[in-house]
Design an enzyme around this catalytic site. Structure first.
Site, short mmCIF file in Angstrom:
data_model
loop_
_atom_site.label_atom_id
_atom_site.label_comp_id
_atom_site.label_asym_id
_atom_site.label_seq_id
_atom_site.Cartn_x
_atom_site.Cartn_y
_atom_site.Cartn_z
N SER A 1 -7.55 35.95 38.97
CA SER A 1 -7.06 36.47 37.80
C SER A 1 -8.19 37.00 36.81
O SER A 1 -9.16 36.29 36.76
CB SER A 1 -6.23 35.47 37.20
OG SER A 1 -5.96 36.18 35.78
N TYR B 1 -4.72 27.43 33.89
CA TYR B 1 -4.68 28.50 34.76
C TYR B 1 -5.76 29.10 34.89
O TYR B 1 -6.27 29.45 35.78
CB TYR B 1 -3.43 29.47 34.22
CG TYR B 1 -3.38 30.64 34.96
CD1 TYR B 1 -2.51 30.47 36.09
CD2 TYR B 1 -4.08 32.05 34.83
CE1 TYR B 1 -2.33 31.53 37.03
CE2 TYR B 1 -3.48 33.01 35.50
CZ TYR B 1 -3.04 32.90 36.53
OH TYR B 1 -2.63 34.00 37.43
#
Length: 248
Positions: A142, A155
């Site tokens: 990401s 995350y």
């Protein structure tokens, strides 16, 4: 003509994983459609077969060593495998808490799937790739790990760790003819991002060089390239695919 290959995609029941599976099949390769939700995996595999492709659904909980072992046992019985795409991840409901407010259980849950799960899959599938004479692994990261977005420490850490795992794995597995790379998308319109407010999607869109939403299809080309023989000398790299939101 495309060289026949067999690629395993995790998290393939929906969203980005599903799009990657469809892209793999469109190249004439066989796709193992792996997901914790076997019903969703089956629907993806059926869609591929209805379009004339080759696919088999398979159930796996990547956070469970026992589940991963069962998956590998089945793969060993069915022939060689040439690539792994670690796409399965948790993103639902991960925002909202600063690092000092994140419950330990939430931290462990996110890293247990996003980082430890990808490690378990890599650890289990690498011997199969070695026995096939080499292969490729693509981890889905990401761009949040490069951007440091607020209230996403667990995350972001999981995805940043995945990029580090990629580099370490590339070094360890390179002598066996296995490449390992990371593809890191930006905020993508998919089921996993359903909880992200529309306002935030628009903010990301306005800050990108390319002024439109990012779709799962935008990731498919680079992933299928990296699992193909055309990318056989690219390893240990992280490629950001985010429409110009973060540059590196």
């Amino acid at each position: 003509m495309s060289i026949p290959r067999t690629i395993l995609v995790t998290g393939a029941g929906r969203g980005l994983g599903k799009a990657i599976s469809l892209g793999v099949a469109e190249l004439g390769w066989h796709c193992w459609v792996a997901d914790i939700n076997l019903e969703q995996a089956t629907r993806t595999a059926e869609e591929i077969r209805e379009a004339g492709g080759q696919a088999c659904p398979i159930e796996v909980d990547i956070a469970s060593p026992e589940s991963v072992e069962r998956l590998v046992f089945r793969l060993e019985e069915t022939g060689p495998i040439h690539g792994l795409v670690n796409c399965a991840a948790l993103a639902d409901g991960v925002g909202g808490n600063a690092v000092h407010e994140i419950p330990v259980a939430d931290w462990d849950r996110i890293l247990g799937v996003n980082l430890r799960g990808s490690f378990l899959m890599t650890r289990a599938v690498a011997p199969l790739l070695i026995s096939s004479g080499g292969g490729t692994i693509v981890n889905i990261g990401s761009d949040a790990a490069a951007n440091g977005s607020a209230n996403l420490a667990h995350y972001i850490t999981s995805k940043g760790g995945l990029a580090a795992l990629t580099r370490a794995s590339a070094t360890d597995l390179g002598p066996h003819g296995i490449t390992v790379n990371t593809v890191s998308p930006g905020l993508t319109v998919s089921e996993s991002a359903a909880e992200v407010p529309e306002k935030r999607h628009l903010e990301y869109q306005n800050q990108r060089a390319l002024k439109r939403e990012q779709l799962p299809a935008d990731i498919v080309g680079i992933v299928t390239f990296l699992v193909s023989p055309a990318a056989s000398y690219i390893t240990g790299q992280e490629i950001l695919v985010n429409g110009g939101f973060v540059y590196r």
